[in-house]
Design a protein around this motif. Structure first.
Motif, PDB file in Angstrom:
ATOM      1  N   GLY A   1      -1.037  31.142 -42.293  1.00 39.28           N
ATOM      2  CA  GLY A   1      -2.279  30.419 -42.063  1.00 39.28           C
ATOM      3  C   GLY A   1      -2.281  29.035 -42.689  1.00 39.28           C
ATOM      4  N   THR A   2      -3.440  28.429 -42.701  1.00 40.39           N
ATOM      5  CA  THR A   2      -3.629  27.100 -43.286  1.00 40.39           C
ATOM      6  C   THR A   2      -4.783  27.149 -44.269  1.00 40.39           C
ATOM      7  N   ASN A   3      -4.948  26.109 -45.025  1.00 40.97           N
ATOM      8  CA  ASN A   3      -6.046  26.004 -45.981  1.00 40.97           C
ATOM      9  C   ASN A   3      -7.204  25.250 -45.335  1.00 40.97           C
ATOM     10  N   ILE A   4      -8.287  25.953 -45.008  1.00 45.06           N
ATOM     11  CA  ILE A   4      -9.417  25.302 -44.350  1.00 45.06           C
ATOM     12  C   ILE A   4     -10.404  24.713 -45.353  1.00 45.06           C
ATOM     13  N   SER A   5     -10.180  24.975 -46.645  1.00 41.46           N
ATOM     14  CA  SER A   5     -11.062  24.431 -47.673  1.00 41.46           C
ATOM     15  C   SER A   5     -10.585  23.067 -48.108  1.00 41.46           C
ATOM     16  N   GLN A   6     -11.495  22.218 -48.505  1.00 45.89           N
ATOM     17  CA  GLN A   6     -11.135  20.894 -49.003  1.00 45.89           C
ATOM     18  C   GLN A   6     -10.746  20.933 -50.475  1.00 45.89           C
TER      19      GLN A   6
ATOM     20  N   GLY B   1       6.478  31.800 -34.931  1.00 49.32           N
ATOM     21  CA  GLY B   1       5.896  30.484 -34.719  1.00 49.32           C
ATOM     22  C   GLY B   1       5.651  29.758 -36.015  1.00 49.32           C
ATOM     23  N   SER B   2       4.886  28.704 -35.924  1.00 47.16           N
ATOM     24  CA  SER B   2       4.586  27.885 -37.096  1.00 47.16           C
ATOM     25  C   SER B   2       3.699  28.643 -38.082  1.00 47.16           C
ATOM     26  N   TYR B   3       3.579  28.119 -39.290  1.00 40.84           N
ATOM     27  CA  TYR B   3       2.811  28.724 -40.380  1.00 40.84           C
ATOM     28  C   TYR B   3       3.318  30.128 -40.711  1.00 40.84           C
ATOM     29  N   GLN B   4       4.649  30.325 -40.552  1.00 41.24           N
ATOM     30  CA  GLN B   4       5.296  31.604 -40.851  1.00 41.24           C
ATOM     31  C   GLN B   4       4.634  32.757 -40.077  1.00 41.24           C
TER      32      GLN B   4
END
Length: 201
Positions: free
Chosen positions: A156-161, A125-128
């Motif tokens: 995953g994704t980066n949840i930090s700003q 799926g997405s995000y490898q």
């Protein structure tokens, strides 16, 4: 007043869920909260009660974590090798103890069945994201064994700003169930589970 929902392995396959929490989130009266992306603390609440008021039982063994205030973290429990999930709402503390003030989640692993069978599925799926589940099951009149292994990995994704690094997650799990029934009056069940988890924050 108590009520019960039953989720079978066919339901899990039809919904193509990777984790038990994914299918529980669709049931009425249950609320799930995540403290981030995949692999982060996942709490379940029944009918608005606290997370430590739900008793989780896996193959007859109480699984609530004393170190987390008698809560159970659903973040790492994948659906590979699971035969049945029963969700019992309502105060069951008289039967299951003080941890079951709001309900009980009972999870049963797949049992061995003969002749020897191998089952496997893989998805991407997405995000490898990559996921695979493979199991071996066999049984005769007295013995039954089921061995399942799963692998889940996502960038995953980066949840930090701040920063640009992604919060990746990796989960390697193995489960074993062995049933021994030499007669109609005696039976024995052995279960084991092992998870190897890496979760970036």
């Amino acid at each position: 007043v108590g009520s019960i929902d039953v989720i079978t392995s066919e339901n899990l396959a039809n919904q193509q869920t990777d984790f038990v929490s994914d299918v529980l989130a669709n049931l009425p009266g249950l609320g799930l909260s995540h403290s981030g992306g995949t692999g982060k603390l996942t709490q379940l609440r029944i009918r608005g009660a606290e997370a430590n008021h739900t008793q989780v039982v896996i193959d007859g063994i109480e699984a609530n974590d004393i170190a987390q205030g008698y809560e159970f973290d659903f973040a790492h429990l994948n659906s590979c090798g699971i035969e049945r999930i029963e969700v019992l709402r309502g105060p069951q503390s008289s039967l299951w103890g003080s941890d079951a003030l709001s309900g009980v989640i009972s999870i049963e692993s797949k049992r061995g069945q003969g002749p020897l069978t191998i089952e496997s599925n893989t998805s991407v799926g997405s995000y490898q994201t990559r996921q695979t589940c493979t199991g071996i099951r066999a049984a005769n009149p007295q013995h039954a064994i089921a061995l399942f292994g799963s692998y889940y990995d996502t960038q995953g994704t980066n949840i930090s700003q701040q920063g640009s690094e992604n919060d990746s997650y990796n989960n390697k799990s193995i489960s074993l169930r062995y049933d021994f029934e030499p007669s109609d009056n005696f039976s024995m069940k052995l279960t084991a589970r092992h998870n190897d988890i890496t979760s970036d924050t």
